[in-house]
Write a protein that holds these residues in place. Structure first.
Motif, PDB file in Angstrom:
ATOM      1  N   ARG A  15     -18.203 -38.169 -19.165  1.00 45.75           N
ATOM      2  CA  ARG A  15     -19.544 -37.357 -18.884  1.00 45.75           C
ATOM      3  C   ARG A  15     -21.500 -37.192 -19.406  1.00 45.75           C
TER       4      ARG A  15
ATOM      5  N   ARG B  90     -26.099 -45.106 -10.086  1.00 46.86           N
ATOM      6  CA  ARG B  90     -25.198 -44.354  -9.253  1.00 46.86           C
ATOM      7  C   ARG B  90     -23.958 -45.237  -8.554  1.00 46.86           C
ATOM      8  N   ALA B  91     -24.330 -46.190  -9.061  1.00 50.26           N
ATOM      9  CA  ALA B  91     -23.143 -47.538  -8.369  1.00 50.26           C
ATOM     10  C   ALA B  91     -22.605 -47.758  -9.352  1.00 50.26           C
TER      11      ALA B  91
ATOM     12  N   LEU C  77     -21.359 -44.940 -11.807  1.00 53.63           N
ATOM     13  CA  LEU C  77     -20.076 -43.798 -12.544  1.00 53.63           C
ATOM     14  C   LEU C  77     -19.299 -43.110 -11.111  1.00 53.63           C
ATOM     15  N   PRO C  78     -19.595 -43.650  -9.783  1.00 52.38           N
ATOM     16  CA  PRO C  78     -18.229 -42.799  -8.710  1.00 52.38           C
ATOM     17  C   PRO C  78     -16.788 -43.698  -9.151  1.00 52.38           C
ATOM     18  N   GLN C  79     -17.002 -45.361  -9.173  1.00 55.86           N
ATOM     19  CA  GLN C  79     -16.194 -45.910  -9.191  1.00 55.86           C
ATOM     20  C   GLN C  79     -15.274 -45.335 -10.550  1.00 55.86           C
TER      21      GLN C  79
ATOM     22  N   ASP D 272     -31.299 -36.372 -18.190  1.00 55.46           N
ATOM     23  CA  ASP D 272     -31.038 -36.065 -19.010  1.00 55.46           C
ATOM     24  C   ASP D 272     -31.816 -37.064 -19.870  1.00 55.46           C
TER      25      ASP D 272
ATOM     26  N   TYR E 208     -13.687 -42.366 -10.511  1.00 50.10           N
ATOM     27  CA  TYR E 208     -12.535 -42.878  -9.832  1.00 50.10           C
ATOM     28  C   TYR E 208     -11.710 -43.346 -10.591  1.00 50.10           C
TER      29      TYR E 208
ATOM     30  N   TRP F 231     -22.784 -39.667 -16.865  1.00 47.62           N
ATOM     31  CA  TRP F 231     -23.127 -38.698 -16.052  1.00 47.62           C
ATOM     32  C   TRP F 231     -24.584 -38.436 -16.620  1.00 47.62           C
ATOM     33  N   ALA F 232     -23.990 -37.373 -17.060  1.00 57.04           N
ATOM     34  CA  ALA F 232     -25.658 -36.913 -17.446  1.00 57.04           C
ATOM     35  C   ALA F 232     -26.690 -38.091 -17.594  1.00 57.04           C
TER      36      ALA F 232
ATOM     37  N   GLY G 136     -27.044 -40.912 -15.841  1.00 55.28           N
ATOM     38  CA  GLY G 136     -27.412 -40.411 -14.664  1.00 55.28           C
ATOM     39  C   GLY G 136     -27.802 -39.311 -14.071  1.00 55.28           C
ATOM     40  N   ALA G 137     -27.520 -38.169 -14.485  1.00 50.81           N
ATOM     41  CA  ALA G 137     -28.887 -37.384 -13.978  1.00 50.81           C
ATOM     42  C   ALA G 137     -30.120 -37.044 -14.581  1.00 50.81           C
TER      43      ALA G 137
END
Lengths: 107, 496
Positions: free
Chosen positions: B152, B124-125, B127-129, B161, B132, B155-156, B158-159
């Protein structure tokens, strides 16, 4: 109160965070706090976004203790102190623990 | 001035190294073009195929920024996963505290190294960065597509998967792109029940013993009335195997205490786990001693789900053996129909009240005469059904009949059948029989009595015994007596 310059604000803030800065004490005091928070990765079609859920405190739009879910987070602090969405900075309080409290055990 | 130049030169060489490594990595993974330089080291790191490469590249890039001592420490702890994670975290802190643009970018890249697919919150610390940075970066179209694709996958992860993956995120990305890992989410909802495709299920080969009842080599063209037999034409049909014999023996012994001799004869032919084939048997006994019920329960208990019940009392002709193919509405013999209906090679044909059918020698034929060829293994194995005009292997079909009086049967049937007497129940069987009748009532008649039936008390049993004795020991009478007792009990019950 309009904030038409939010994109510049966001870019400036993220620039500052990537330089290792943190929100100023004034911003921190002013920002809403999310207590008992968890993060969640949500899908938007093919893409993803990170959101924080928890109970709001000091939020201008919500009562204290109300369950909220933020908009997409653009910067999540590596130590979990704050999170920046497009329009708002959130301070993060206690993270929600997944452990079962002792009095929560049903014997 | 000179030192500044040299450091810049070093940095450039570091970037070149990164590009070379990436190019090699690409060459390994299918020889695609090397990526053009993009500013952000974290985005470049997305293109690397394994953690070690990523570490090497990043170490080289940031050596000058983090200083000799820290760089050496990072190398020292290499190999110890936990220590490396701690050291990486400290490096990230150190880089952020430098407060320069490059250091910030490197810090993000280093924090990517700390991500593990098995711990999704760790992303989480990052992926957004990263997202961006990617949105802000001005990459050329091909590279942009590629990097976004890889992000992507991050991200998966991070979700959640890929939480079961032990590999590093870089290796997982390569594996996902290569199609090795299907999306296997621990959080994926359970699939809803899918209806079974019965036709497909019939088409799959049966693992157990099987038998082709209707070989195509010995069959002729089916006419309109026999179209359904096309389904078993030249098809291996399963042979149903006996199962749970011990349990069945015990349970039926409790349910039919008076018929233990008949049961032991029926069970004698069966071996656990082997195909069921019963010698043709007639259960003879006085009316109402529970013969039909015994057959039904016995078949269900040993695993024969399919029994073809044929009522001999209504059989006035020889239709049991099928009608002639030349007739306008022709019908195959009963055993053949039983095979077709059950889709098994050894169904049970249960002929009720065989002594009530038309006597042999009648003008229209008789069940007794048409039954004869099926009972002999020799003839049953090559029985030519006159309606199908096909040779069938019916030697695995089992026959059980019930009769009140076997003396009326012609001698060729008495010879072919094994005749077992089912004695009428006696007074000593009353408690068990009454209990089993109540059980069946509860099972079969729904919940009218459910929960309301206590075991019979001794005085109740005594009354029932007296009534039963007077009525003659028939199970049908006992059923009525049990029902009456329950109703009386219901009527006399104390209510508040």
């Amino acid at each position: 109160m309009s904030n038409s310059g939010w994109k510049q604000d966001l870019a400036r803030d993220l620039e500052a965070y990537s330089l290792g800065e943190e929100p100023s004490p004034f911003e921190m005091l002013r920002a809403p706090v999310i207590e008992n928070w968890t993060t969640e990765v949500r899908r938007i079609g093919k893409e993803f976004k990170l959101v924080v859920r928890g109970q709001a405190k000091r939020h201008p739009d919500y009562d204290d203790g109300e369950d909220i879910r933020t908009a997409a987070i653009h910067w999540f602090d590596r130590k979990g102190r704050f999170a920046r969405s497009a329009h708002r900075l959130y301070m993060l309080g206690e993270q929600r623990g997944d452990e079962i409290p002792i009095d929560g055990v049903d014997l | 001035m000179a030192s500044k130049d040299s450091s810049r030169a070093k940095k450039r060489s570091g970037t070149a190294d990164l590009l070379r490594l990436i190019a090699e990595d690409r060459a390994e993974n299918g020889g695609r073009r090397p990526p053009p330089p993009s500013g952000h080291p974290a985005l470049n790191l997305l293109l690397v195929g394994c953690w070690d490469d990523a570490f090497g590249v990043l170490h080289q890039l940031s050596e000058s920024v983090i200083g000799e001592a820290r760089a050496q420490r990072l190398l020292d702890v290499c190999g110890d996963r936990q220590a490396v994670q701690v050291e990486i975290r400290e490096t990230v802190d150190a880089l952020y505290s430098l407060g320069t643009h490059d250091a910030g970018a490197l810090a993000l890249a280093w924090s990517m190294l700390a991500c593990r697919p098995s711990y999704p919150p760790g992303f989480r610390a990052v992926l957004p960065q990263l997202q961006y940075a990617l949105d802000a970066a001005d990459l050329d179209a091909d590279l942009d597509v590629d990097v976004r694709e890889r992000l992507r996958i991050w991200w998966a992860a991070g979700a959640g998967d890929y939480v079961r993956e032990k590999r590093s995120m870089f290796a997982v990305t390569v594996a996902v792109l290569a199609g090795e890992i299907e999306k296997e989410s621990a959080l994926e909802p359970v699939k809803p029940f899918e209806p079974v495709d019965v036709a497909k299920w019939f088409r799959t080969p049966y693992p157990g013993p099987s038998l082709t009842v209707m070989p195509a080599a010995k069959a002729t063209r089916l006419n309109n009335h026999n179209k359904p037999f096309a389904e078993i034409l030249d098809k291996e049909l399963p042979l149903v195997c006996a199962r749970n014999l011990d349990q069945a023996r015990k349970r039926l012994g409790h349910e039919f205490p008076h018929a233990s001799a008949a049961l032991s004869v029926l069970f004698k032919d069966l071996r656990e786990g082997e195909p069921i084939k019963l010698r043709a048997t007639i259960l003879s006994g006085s009316p109402g001693c529970g013969k039909s019920r015994l057959v039904r329960k016995w078949a269900a208990a040993v695993g024969l789900q399919h029994q073809y019940r044929y009522d001999a009392a209504t059989s006035a002709d020889g239709q049991f053996g099928g009608t002639s193919k030349g007739w306008s509405n022709t019908e195959a013999s009963v055993p053949a129909r039983a095979v077709l209906q059950s889709r098994t090679a050894n169904p049970l044909v249960f002929i009720d009240e065989i002594d009530k059918c038309t006597r042999a020698g009648s003008q229209n034929g008789s069940l007794m005469t048409s039954l004869a060829p099926f009972l002999e293994r020799e003839t049953a194995a090559r029985y030519r059904d006159q309606s199908l005009d096909a040779e069938l292997r019916l030697d695995w079909v089992s026959f059980i009949c019930t009769a009140n009086d076997v003396t009326v049967l012609p001698d060729y049937l008495r010879d072919r059948f094994r005749i077992v007497r089912v004695p009428a129940p006696q007074l000593v069987d009353l408690p068990l029989l009454a209990a089993s009748i109540v059980d069946d009532m509860l099972l079969e008649e729904g919940d009218e009595w459910a929960g309301a039936v206590a075991p019979f008390a001794p005085d109740e049993l005594r009354v029932m015994a007296k009534a039963w004795e007077r009525a003659g020991f028939s199970l049908r009478k006992l059923q009525k007596i049990v029902l009456a007792t329950l109703e009386a009990r219901d009527a006399c019950q104390m209510r508040h």
